[in-house]
Design an enzyme around this catalytic site. Sequence first.
Site, PDB file in Angstrom:
ATOM      1  N   ASP A  84     -21.247 -12.035  -5.954  1.00 20.85           N
ATOM      2  CA  ASP A  84     -20.638 -11.997  -7.220  1.00 20.85           C
ATOM      3  C   ASP A  84     -20.466 -13.288  -7.856  1.00 20.85           C
ATOM      4  O   ASP A  84     -20.029 -14.057  -7.579  1.00 20.85           O
ATOM      5  CB  ASP A  84     -19.273 -11.174  -7.004  1.00 20.85           C
ATOM      6  CG  ASP A  84     -18.646 -10.884  -8.445  1.00 20.85           C
ATOM      7  OD1 ASP A  84     -19.477 -10.293  -9.289  1.00 20.85           O
ATOM      8  OD2 ASP A  84     -17.353 -11.161  -8.561  1.00 20.85           O
ATOM      9  N   THR A 118     -22.691 -13.175 -14.359  1.00 26.16           N
ATOM     10  CA  THR A 118     -23.873 -14.091 -13.939  1.00 26.16           C
ATOM     11  C   THR A 118     -24.939 -14.068 -14.955  1.00 26.16           C
ATOM     12  O   THR A 118     -25.260 -15.053 -15.545  1.00 26.16           O
ATOM     13  CB  THR A 118     -24.758 -13.479 -12.739  1.00 26.16           C
ATOM     14  OG1 THR A 118     -23.580 -13.150 -11.721  1.00 26.16           O
ATOM     15  CG2 THR A 118     -25.664 -14.396 -12.113  1.00 26.16           C
ATOM     16  N   ASP A 409     -14.558  -3.704  -9.923  1.00 22.85           N
ATOM     17  CA  ASP A 409     -16.148  -3.444 -10.841  1.00 22.85           C
ATOM     18  C   ASP A 409     -16.279  -2.175 -11.543  1.00 22.85           C
ATOM     19  O   ASP A 409     -16.329  -1.771 -12.585  1.00 22.85           O
ATOM     20  CB  ASP A 409     -17.014  -3.895 -10.364  1.00 22.85           C
ATOM     21  CG  ASP A 409     -17.214  -5.643 -10.055  1.00 22.85           C
ATOM     22  OD1 ASP A 409     -16.247  -6.153 -10.605  1.00 22.85           O
ATOM     23  OD2 ASP A 409     -18.125  -6.112  -9.523  1.00 22.85           O
TER      24      ASP A 409
HETATM   25  P1  ADP Z   1     -24.034  -9.593 -13.499  1.00 23.15           P
HETATM   26  O1  ADP Z   1     -22.975 -10.577 -12.818  1.00 23.15           O
HETATM   27  O2  ADP Z   1     -24.709 -10.227 -14.586  1.00 23.15           O
HETATM   28  O3  ADP Z   1     -23.473  -8.171 -13.471  1.00 23.15           O
HETATM   29  P2  ADP Z   1     -25.381  -8.573 -11.365  1.00 23.15           P
HETATM   30  O4  ADP Z   1     -25.814  -9.320 -10.102  1.00 23.15           O
HETATM   31  O5  ADP Z   1     -24.724  -7.468 -11.320  1.00 23.15           O
HETATM   32  O6  ADP Z   1     -25.062  -9.659 -12.382  1.00 23.15           O
HETATM   33  O7  ADP Z   1     -26.936  -8.067 -11.827  1.00 23.15           O
HETATM   34  C1  ADP Z   1     -27.142  -7.266 -12.896  1.00 23.15           C
HETATM   35  C2  ADP Z   1     -28.442  -6.903 -13.333  1.00 23.15           C
HETATM   36  O8  ADP Z   1     -29.162  -6.318 -12.444  1.00 23.15           O
HETATM   37  C3  ADP Z   1     -28.346  -6.173 -14.694  1.00 23.15           C
HETATM   38  O9  ADP Z   1     -29.222  -6.449 -15.504  1.00 23.15           O
HETATM   39  C4  ADP Z   1     -29.110  -4.855 -14.109  1.00 23.15           C
HETATM   40  O10 ADP Z   1     -29.684  -4.081 -15.224  1.00 23.15           O
HETATM   41  C5  ADP Z   1     -29.829  -5.246 -12.983  1.00 23.15           C
HETATM   42  N1  ADP Z   1     -30.295  -4.187 -11.945  1.00 23.15           N
HETATM   43  C6  ADP Z   1     -29.259  -3.383 -11.198  1.00 23.15           C
HETATM   44  N2  ADP Z   1     -29.865  -2.567 -10.459  1.00 23.15           N
HETATM   45  C7  ADP Z   1     -31.184  -2.772 -10.632  1.00 23.15           C
HETATM   46  C8  ADP Z   1     -32.510  -2.316  -9.993  1.00 23.15           C
HETATM   47  N3  ADP Z   1     -32.493  -1.201  -9.039  1.00 23.15           N
HETATM   48  N4  ADP Z   1     -33.725  -2.832 -10.360  1.00 23.15           N
HETATM   49  C9  ADP Z   1     -33.781  -3.915 -11.497  1.00 23.15           C
HETATM   50  N5  ADP Z   1     -32.628  -4.228 -11.937  1.00 23.15           N
HETATM   51  C10 ADP Z   1     -31.449  -3.996 -11.742  1.00 23.15           C
END
Ligand code: ADP
Length: 558
Positions: A84, A118, A409
């Site tokens: 995270d 992030t 979350d």
């Molecule tokens: P943040 O702290 O920015 O929320 P995360 O590590 O939670 O970072 O990543 C969020 C990103 O991951 C988003 O842009 C979301 O669309 C993308 N995401 C989630 N699941 C998938 C997947 N299966 N394939 C591609 N991207 C994904």
Amino acid sequence: MMVLKGQLHQHRIQSEASARANPMSSPEPEVNLEDTDRLEGRAALVNNVNAALALAGAVRSTLGPRGSDKMLVGEGGEVVVTNDGVTVLETAKVEHPTANLLISTSSAQDRLARDGTTTTVLLTAELLRNALELTRIGVHPSVIMNGYRIALDEALSQLAEISREAADKSESRAVIATALAGKIDTKLASVLTDMALDAAAALAQEEGGGDLERLRVKRLQVASGKASDSEIVHGLVIRKQRLDFTTPSASDGGVIALVDGGLENRELMLDAEIEVRSLGVLAGFHQRTREKLQTQVDHLASLGVELLCVRDGIADEAHVMLTAAGITVYRRFEREDLERLACLTGAAMVRDVGRMSASDVGEYSSRSEEKIENSWHLRIDGNRGAAMTALLRGTTPTMREEVSRAFDDALGVAHRLSAESSFLPGGGATQIHLARHLRAYAPSQKGREQLAIEGFADALEIIPRALAENAGLDPIDEILELSSAQSKNGPWIGLDVMSGDKTDMASAGIIDPLFVARQALTGATEAAITVLRIDDVLWAQVEPGTPDWNSEESEDEI
Ligand code: ADP
Ligand code: MG
């Protein structure tokens, strides 16, 4: 000026850090502009951008479900394993002002949208990197700031344009599943999603803004059972036993009073200087405090109170009086729990029992004591308003912390979705679309702002790039293929990093809330502009052609 010189030294350390974090980027060449003021201005920007890039480098590898975990080791040797971004940043010790600005931007993202932290940091750093590039070819920071603002406005209206409204629960589930992807295994994610939707539905009718889901839902970590046995209890569960075991441990409802203080004889505790001249004085004093307590207990009984919860303590003498009056008592509540009880039962939190009136008491619908993981817990239900307890289970503290963060979350997103259910394609699709759109839009704008709008568009591509990198895919190929796929099939084509497919994100169920994307773009742009403005102030001091002959003298004075 003095501050800046200090920063110059720091800059060297930071640029080494950023070179390590971003092996692809070339190290910053020495700045050698003629004008000293300008040099300092540029050096400040270089320094600030490098700090931002170093920080972004620390969380870049955690983005997306294929992001890797980070192990954080505290000074006391305690260990947190997480992927995270905001946890990484808030735990890290950084002293650079720009790095701190980025951390507070990501904390603001967490507070306002509960997700996208992030993303926000990566975007901010990339906006700054591109701004620095533009200043190198002579674009003034104020022009860049202006271009970034124009690009932001256009991007925000595009977001609204391509977003869709969640029609049913399955779409809300998909949004939450996307937010939890990679944080926790899918079975557990599904349990936490159900819990979050259940709690969010109960809060949907309640007044009171974004933080409601933190205030009204108590998180209770339980050290036994499987994580997937976690559950939402519609009521309050508190680790506590009644004061007197001869009073009933359960009831089908009754009148409850909440005291935001104690039932103690403070005089005796605080005033230790009672002068005892004759035997009767102390006895008389005790007699008076007993009478006072009795009056308070009688007053509670006259209001029909059957259950009393107090924040502080209860004087020993009062135990018997309360039991005799048929009042069951629990003491030493956390303030937040007392507030949740107030919502649940409609009771007011009163400081002085003597002043409690009939309208201050509330009503609960049932209470009991149950044993959870070897200790007794009080459970109170009520139906005046919504307050809940999330029982978060896990056998190790690390597991419970992860479950707790993932639930946070999930609930944060679920709660905000009930106010605004629009969603966007995930998997980099939204950013690819915005980049394409902004590049086409840039020529409609005047002069050099166009360059800044293009810089903004390029910065957005950091999201699909990092998602691809973390999945072991070639970022350049992926971005090119996504762009061309979008030109044929529209903005909803994104990258599923689990399968490697470039496909429709709605059917793949990879969807992000609109409010997260909107806040991330706004927060990142504002943060980047804040950093650029520092530079702008310094540039503004430069008057080309009018050298300041007194500069040495004035520098000594500073
Ligand atoms: P943040 O702290 O920015 O929320 P995360 O590590 O939670 O970072 O990543 C969020 C990103 O991951 C988003 O842009 C979301 O669309 C993308 N995401 C989630 N699941 C998938 C997947 N299966 N394939 C591609 N991207 C994904
Ligand atoms: Mg996330």
